[in-house]
Design a protein around this motif. Structure first.
Motif, PDB file in Angstrom:
ATOM      1  N   PHE A  86       0.845  -1.199   0.000  1.00  0.00           N
ATOM      2  CA  PHE A  86       0.000   0.000   0.000  1.00  0.00           C
ATOM      3  C   PHE A  86       0.876   1.242   0.000  1.00  0.00           C
ATOM      4  CE2 PHE A  86      -2.709  -3.312   1.504  1.00  0.00           C
ATOM      5  CZ  PHE A  86      -4.001  -2.959   1.150  1.00  0.00           C
ATOM      6  N   TYR A 133       3.726  -0.041   2.741  1.00  0.00           N
ATOM      7  CA  TYR A 133       3.180  -0.967   3.734  1.00  0.00           C
ATOM      8  C   TYR A 133       2.850  -2.307   3.087  1.00  0.00           C
ATOM      9  CZ  TYR A 133       2.679   3.267   6.518  1.00  0.00           C
ATOM     10  OH  TYR A 133       2.922   4.439   7.185  1.00  0.00           O
ATOM     11  N   VAL A 174       1.311  -6.022   3.258  1.00  0.00           N
ATOM     12  CA  VAL A 174       0.329  -6.850   3.950  1.00  0.00           C
ATOM     13  C   VAL A 174       0.273  -8.186   3.214  1.00  0.00           C
ATOM     14  CG1 VAL A 174      -2.069  -7.093   4.675  1.00  0.00           C
ATOM     15  CG2 VAL A 174      -1.010  -4.823   4.621  1.00  0.00           C
ATOM     16  N   TYR A 219      -7.894  -4.297   6.042  1.00  0.00           N
ATOM     17  CA  TYR A 219      -7.640  -3.445   4.876  1.00  0.00           C
ATOM     18  C   TYR A 219      -8.190  -2.043   5.100  1.00  0.00           C
ATOM     19  CZ  TYR A 219      -6.306  -7.698   2.398  1.00  0.00           C
ATOM     20  OH  TYR A 219      -5.684  -8.863   2.015  1.00  0.00           O
ATOM     21  N   GLN A 232      -8.303  -0.454   7.897  1.00  0.00           N
ATOM     22  CA  GLN A 232      -7.354   0.238   8.774  1.00  0.00           C
ATOM     23  C   GLN A 232      -6.130   0.731   8.014  1.00  0.00           C
ATOM     24  OE1 GLN A 232      -6.452  -2.280  12.150  1.00  0.00           O
ATOM     25  NE2 GLN A 232      -8.618  -2.661  12.555  1.00  0.00           N
ATOM     26  N   ILE A 233      -5.603  -0.109   7.131  1.00  0.00           N
ATOM     27  CA  ILE A 233      -4.415   0.310   6.393  1.00  0.00           C
ATOM     28  C   ILE A 233      -4.756   1.420   5.408  1.00  0.00           C
ATOM     29  CG2 ILE A 233      -4.569  -1.397   4.527  1.00  0.00           C
ATOM     30  CD1 ILE A 233      -1.332  -0.367   6.256  1.00  0.00           C
ATOM     31  N   ARG A 254      -4.869   4.623   7.321  1.00  0.00           N
ATOM     32  CA  ARG A 254      -3.493   5.051   7.613  1.00  0.00           C
ATOM     33  C   ARG A 254      -2.865   5.748   6.414  1.00  0.00           C
ATOM     34  NH1 ARG A 254       1.246   1.183  10.203  1.00  0.00           N
ATOM     35  NH2 ARG A 254       2.819   2.802  10.455  1.00  0.00           N
ATOM     36  N   CYS A 255      -3.043   5.136   5.235  1.00  0.00           N
ATOM     37  CA  CYS A 255      -2.486   5.739   4.024  1.00  0.00           C
ATOM     38  C   CYS A 255      -3.108   7.098   3.727  1.00  0.00           C
ATOM     39  CB  CYS A 255      -2.695   4.798   2.823  1.00  0.00           C
ATOM     40  SG  CYS A 255      -1.717   3.290   2.863  1.00  0.00           S
TER      41      CYS A 255
END
Length: 219
Positions: free
Chosen positions: A192, A196, A198, A207, A209-210, A213-214
């Motif tokens: 990502f 990041y 995964v 997904y 959550q990530i 974050r992005c």
């Protein structure tokens, strides 16, 4: 002229094989997370062969899983049931049976590499997943591949030329080496925003959550 899409965009690189059931599961979970977070993604699919030495005739899927992973017949059946249930929840049909086979995917990856240059890689990837898992087609066969190409809105004659010439073969090998040299040993592996990683099908919540974050970092 249409207005630009106001939604934030995240680059997602997915290292995947078209005979990996968890790859389509993981993507569909990601797709739900994108909808829930009102995010769009630039998806790029990258080649990985789970079984690069698989002969052209393939192998019975249950036998292959038992040999490769040491699974018992009961464990194999439970895994299929789990995947079928997960797929149904995500709107995708896994149609496993006793005759399901694992196939060589190098030709499929060559066409996916070419499809990226045509701007139709993602539709072809989806068509190949459907051909293999839902329609139980042999995706090492040229006719099956060309049918998926047409379904993805690509020129079948041009695709056949790609396969006959082998023009994308070295590109696919280079990309495989790129990812394996960076420690990718299993799929799906998703990167990502270029930073990041995964691995595995992690579920919609993970997904989401990530993605949050992005997006927070990009704000």
């Amino acid at each position: 002229m249409s207005a630009p899409d106001p939604r934030p965009t995240v680059q997602v690189d997915i290292v995947s094989d078209v005979v990996c059931p968890w790859c389509i599961v993981g993507f569909l979970q990601l797709d739900q997370a994108l909808l829930q977070t009102n995010t769009q993604a630039r998806i790029r699919w990258h080649p990985f062969e789970l079984n690069p030495a698989m002969p052209s005739e393939g192998q019975n899927l249950r036998e292959h899983i038992m040999e490769k992973y040491g699974s018992t017949p009961d464990q194999s059946q439970q895994a299929r049931q789990q995947l079928t249930k997960l797929g149904a929840e995500l709107g995708f049909a896994f149609n496993f049976d006793d005759d399901s086979r694992i196939m060589n995917t190098f030709s499929a990856h060559q066409l996916l590499d070419w499809a990226e240059t045509q701007g139709r890689q993602h539709p072809l990837k989806m068509a190949l997943f459907k051909a293999y898992f839902t329609d139980q087609k042999d995706i090492s066969e040229v006719d099956t591949l060309l049918s998926a190409v047409s379904e993805a809105g690509l020129d079948a004659e041009a695709a056949q030329s790609v396969l006959e010439s082998g023009q994308q073969a070295s590109s696919v090998r280079e990309k495989q080496e790129f990812w394996t040299s960076r420690g990718i040993s299993g799929v799906p592996s998703m990167v990502f925003g270029g930073k990041y990683l995964v691995t595995g099908a992690q579920g919609v919540d993970a997904y989401r959550q990530i993605l949050h974050r992005c997006m927070a970092e990009a704000a």
